[in-house]
Design an enzyme around this catalytic site. Sequence first.
Site, PDB file in Angstrom:
ATOM      1  N   LYS A  97       0.298 -21.254 -37.526  1.00 17.12           N
ATOM      2  CA  LYS A  97       0.150 -20.939 -38.944  1.00 17.12           C
ATOM      3  C   LYS A  97       0.801 -21.972 -39.865  1.00 17.12           C
ATOM      4  O   LYS A  97       0.542 -21.982 -41.058  1.00 17.12           O
ATOM      5  CB  LYS A  97       0.679 -19.537 -39.212  1.00 17.12           C
ATOM      6  CG  LYS A  97      -0.175 -18.444 -38.583  1.00 17.12           C
ATOM      7  CD  LYS A  97      -1.512 -18.343 -39.300  1.00 17.12           C
ATOM      8  CE  LYS A  97      -2.357 -17.219 -38.757  1.00 17.12           C
ATOM      9  NZ  LYS A  97      -3.478 -16.915 -39.647  1.00 17.12           N
TER      10      LYS A  97
HETATM   11  C1  LIG Z   1       0.698 -14.879 -33.293  1.00 13.09           C
HETATM   12  C2  LIG Z   1      -0.642 -14.874 -33.960  1.00 13.09           C
HETATM   13  N1  LIG Z   1      -1.724 -14.833 -33.197  1.00 13.09           N
HETATM   14  C3  LIG Z   1      -2.969 -14.800 -33.726  1.00 13.09           C
HETATM   15  C4  LIG Z   1      -3.154 -14.790 -35.097  1.00 13.09           C
HETATM   16  C5  LIG Z   1      -4.544 -14.729 -35.643  1.00 13.09           C
HETATM   17  O1  LIG Z   1      -4.970 -15.970 -36.158  1.00 13.09           O
HETATM   18  P1  LIG Z   1      -6.079 -16.060 -37.281  1.00 13.09           P
HETATM   19  O2  LIG Z   1      -5.481 -15.465 -38.536  1.00 13.09           O
HETATM   20  O3  LIG Z   1      -6.393 -17.502 -37.430  1.00 13.09           O
HETATM   21  O4  LIG Z   1      -7.247 -15.250 -36.821  1.00 13.09           O
HETATM   22  C6  LIG Z   1      -2.037 -14.834 -35.935  1.00 13.09           C
HETATM   23  C7  LIG Z   1      -2.202 -14.766 -37.381  1.00 13.09           C
HETATM   24  O5  LIG Z   1      -1.284 -14.499 -38.118  1.00 13.09           O
HETATM   25  C8  LIG Z   1      -0.756 -14.887 -35.358  1.00 13.09           C
HETATM   26  O6  LIG Z   1       0.345 -14.909 -36.122  1.00 13.09           O
END
Ligand SMILES: Cc1ncc(COP(=O)(O)O)c(C=O)c1O
Length: 326
Positions: A51
Amino acid sequence: MDKWHSTLLPSAVEAIGQTPLVELSRLVSRAGLRGRILAKLEFLNPGFSKKDRIARQMIEDAEAAGQLRPGQTVVELTSGNTGTGLAIVCAVKGYHFVAVMSKGNSIERARMMSALGAEVVLVDQAPGSRPGEVSGADLALVERATDRIVAERAAFRADQFKLAGNLRAHYLHTGPEILAQAGCAIDGFCDFAGTGGSFAGCAAVFKERNPATRCFLVEPEGAAVLAGKPVTNPNHPIQGGGYAIPDLRFINRADIDGYIEISGMLAAETARELARTEGIFAGFSAGANVAAAKRLLDTELSGGTIVVLLNDSGLKYLSTDLWAVA
Ligand SMILES: Cc1ncc(COP(=O)(O)O)c(C=O)c1O
């Protein structure tokens, strides 16, 4: 620029991205599977998650468009990882940052954002929700609190569910980095969705390069609304996604070749397996992505090459039961 070959970076913001891509050959052979899993170690970003990428992109896009003024407060609703990325970017660029987060997320996240200079607002969970698990109802309460704070402070909202910077970070960087690093054709990509930004950005890049690459959305068992199923269990431990939101604006349905459901238990077991067999210490959603990739090698993509993102560090879950002392 490749950060590993440059001698000096002007700040931690420029250290975001260019994470290693590692083949999980031990895990694949132990499971008796045919094929390859290539894992992008996104927990090696400065804030220990993928992120950081979207935090940088959303802020720099807003600066370029004149939507974010010098000295303006930045606010975002976060499960902790986007907030940590924003705290880093805002610390370097000199913006005050307010992170609004559910009490259902692990406390490490709040402590880290606070250490990075963020103001952290923790929102109570909805009745019936469990600590350590964030449901769609919890998220709705955090959303309401975020709206209120943005209005009160005349702040810029770095809204990861709406701003194109989320998708663009993965379309411009994560996906192209993977293509350059893999050096081979990619048969499959599977990704646990929160906002859907990383799925959308990477899937678009992979399909542009090779339309035959098959892209799968990963959801928690019992909350697979993107696959069109009813929610039977909104509570799961896979933080950062699986919010049972049926419409994610970044996702182009034409890029979805299938859906995979992974239980919280399997995500955790696979994260532990990743640590033991590959020496890779990542979180629940990384476990979910690797579990999904294993299932693809066991079924329709047997013998193929699958790419996954290992989204955040296992260190973010030390207060949860992901890691027990053996
Ligand atoms: C640890 C983790 N995995 C997966 C995701 C999901 O990613 P995306 O928002 O790009 O779908 C996030 C999103 O905050 C996350 O913090």
